[in-house]
Design an enzyme around this catalytic site. Structure first.
Site, PDB file in Angstrom:
ATOM      1  N   GLY A 107      24.262 -13.191  16.205  1.00 12.42           N
ATOM      2  CA  GLY A 107      25.143 -14.364  16.155  1.00 12.42           C
ATOM      3  C   GLY A 107      25.849 -14.554  17.481  1.00 12.42           C
ATOM      4  CB  SER A 111      17.596 -17.972  20.940  1.00  7.23           C
ATOM      5  OG  SER A 111      18.586 -18.563  20.149  1.00  7.23           O
ATOM      6  CG  ASP A 155      24.780 -21.407  19.621  1.00  5.69           C
ATOM      7  OD1 ASP A 155      25.966 -21.569  19.265  1.00  5.69           O
ATOM      8  OD2 ASP A 155      23.880 -21.058  18.837  1.00  5.69           O
TER       9      ASP A 155
HETATM   10  C1  GLA Z   1      24.092 -21.414  15.192  1.00  4.85           C
HETATM   11  C2  GLA Z   1      23.665 -22.750  15.800  1.00  4.85           C
HETATM   12  C3  GLA Z   1      24.882 -23.547  16.283  1.00  4.85           C
HETATM   13  C4  GLA Z   1      25.956 -23.647  15.203  1.00  4.85           C
HETATM   14  C5  GLA Z   1      26.233 -22.278  14.584  1.00  4.85           C
HETATM   15  C6  GLA Z   1      27.180 -22.370  13.415  1.00  4.85           C
HETATM   16  O1  GLA Z   1      24.651 -20.604  16.185  1.00  4.85           O
HETATM   17  O2  GLA Z   1      22.801 -22.541  16.895  1.00  4.85           O
HETATM   18  O3  GLA Z   1      24.482 -24.820  16.715  1.00  4.85           O
HETATM   19  O4  GLA Z   1      25.612 -24.592  14.238  1.00  4.85           O
HETATM   20  O5  GLA Z   1      25.043 -21.633  14.170  1.00  4.85           O
HETATM   21  O6  GLA Z   1      28.410 -22.813  13.837  1.00  4.85           O
END
Ligand code: GLA
Length: 358
Positions: A107, A111, A155
């Site tokens: 998390g 990527s 991200d």
């Molecule tokens: C992943 C996705 C993001 C976002 C998060 C949840 O990291 O890549 O775009 O939606 O989950 O906040």
């Protein structure tokens, strides 16, 4: 040879809001992906990973089908090549070596870090330039092309826009990024639950669809302008609306240096992701609970959920002891092997050589 780095990110608050044109508050972290690349003259992109092993080779014009590329990490590379090619990058080939310190499935956006570092290297090799937001969009598209998961833009934009010592308030509608200084007495503690997350296998797309359905019923494109009253009986949308309000409140508290009041917002965010959005796991719940019991101001799952990390805020002088106590208690309750680190907000992606000394 030229080298480009791109950091992972941790999201302080605001999850599953980005694809609803809402607000997020991530920061770039010191774990990063580095891509070293040299141009080739045969219109082939070859990439080798020092951490994951294997090598991939795709056509520089984006015609290689990303979902058929093996090993699996190469799909992100192929996705970036295709997304950039669709935006007009000339098909210049490169030899690239990829190395990353961002753990997979945590998390922490491993990527996105790979996509952004590679995109910078590919653009550089071809003398092709894109504004930051367009680069972020290309990398977001690359992720969709590679995995089929309809991720938001948080991200990739956080990896590109990070600022040392700052969190980033991002308005995912206008894509405006406002850096907010983190008070130095506040520490950001990241703890990995010891259970990895597989975004592709998760219910991410289903959650996104549920949000779009509620917005559609209200005659809107997204949940951005929906009020709490309008979605009082819709748990998924209720999470998004309440989370947006928490992000704005957290940004205000941070900029005013009111760190004690931030904790409850993180705890409420976790509860909302657990109960209304249902993306938590038993492990993440225990970990967030143990961080707070150990003295964190607040804690919550970070990122998409379904495993990975919890983020907590703590007073700096207490952070190490809190992380140690919480991981110890968590390990004995679950039998899992968590690991923790206190992170410092890092600068966004760019050429490696131009990097300021830490
Ligand atoms: C992943 C996705 C993001 C976002 C998060 C949840 O990291 O890549 O775009 O939606 O989950 O906040």
């Amino acid at each position: 040879m030229r080298a480009f780095r791109a950091p992972g990110r941790v999201n302080l608050i605001g999850d599953h809001t980005d694809y609803n044109e809402g607000f997020v508050l991530p920061l770039a972290i010191e774990l990063e992906c580095v891509v070293r690349a040299t141009a080739r003259d045969d219109a082939r992109v070859r990439a080798r990973s020092t951490d994951l092993g294997g090598e991939v080779e795709v056509a520089a014009d984006g015609t290689t089908e990303p979902t058929e590329v093996e090993p699996h990490w190469g799909r992100y590379a192929a996705g970036v090549v295709r997304a950039l090619s669709q935006r007009g990058r000339p098909p210049v080939g490169v030899d690239a070596v990829v190395s990353s310190t961002v753990p997979l499935g945590a998390g922490l956006s491993s990527s996105a870090a790979l996509e952004v570092a590679l995109a910078l290297a590919l653009c550089d090799a071809a003398g092709f330039e894109l504004p930051t937001v367009e680069l972020a969009r290309s990398c977001q598209e690359a992720e969709l092309i590679a995995t089929g998961v309809p991720v938001g833009i948080m991200d990739q934009l956080a990896s590109l826009s990070g600022k040392r010592g700052h969190a980033l308030l991002i308005d995912c509608r206008s894509l405006a990024v406002e850096p907010i200084p983190l008070p130095s007495r506040l520490a950001v503690v990241i703890v990995h639950s010891g259970v990895s997350r597989a975004l592709v296998d998760s219910a991410y797309a289903e959650r996104r669809r549920a949000c779009e359905q509620v917005a559609g019923r209200l005659g809107l494109q997204t949940l951005r302008d929906v009020t709490a009253d309008e979605v009082a009986d819709e748990p998924r949308a209720r999470h998004v609306v309440s989370e947006n309000a928490r992000v704005l409140e957290a940004a205000r508290l941070l900029s005013e240096g009111l760190i004690d009041e931030l904790g409850p917002l993180l705890n409420e965010s976790h509860a909302s992701l657990r109960d209304d959005f249902e993306v938590s796991t038993a492990e993440l719940d225990v970990l967030a609970e143990e961080l707070v019991a150990a003295g964190a101001l607040g804690a919550r799952l970070t990122g998409a959920g379904f495993g990975g990390c919890v983020v907590g805020l703590a007073r700096r002088e207490e952070a190490d002891a809190i992380a140690e106590r919480a991981t110890g208690r968590y390990a004995s309750r679950t039998g899992l092997r968590p690991w923790a680190f206190v992170c410092r907000p890092a600068d966004g992606a760019g050429p490696e050589q131009g990097r300021p000394e830490a």
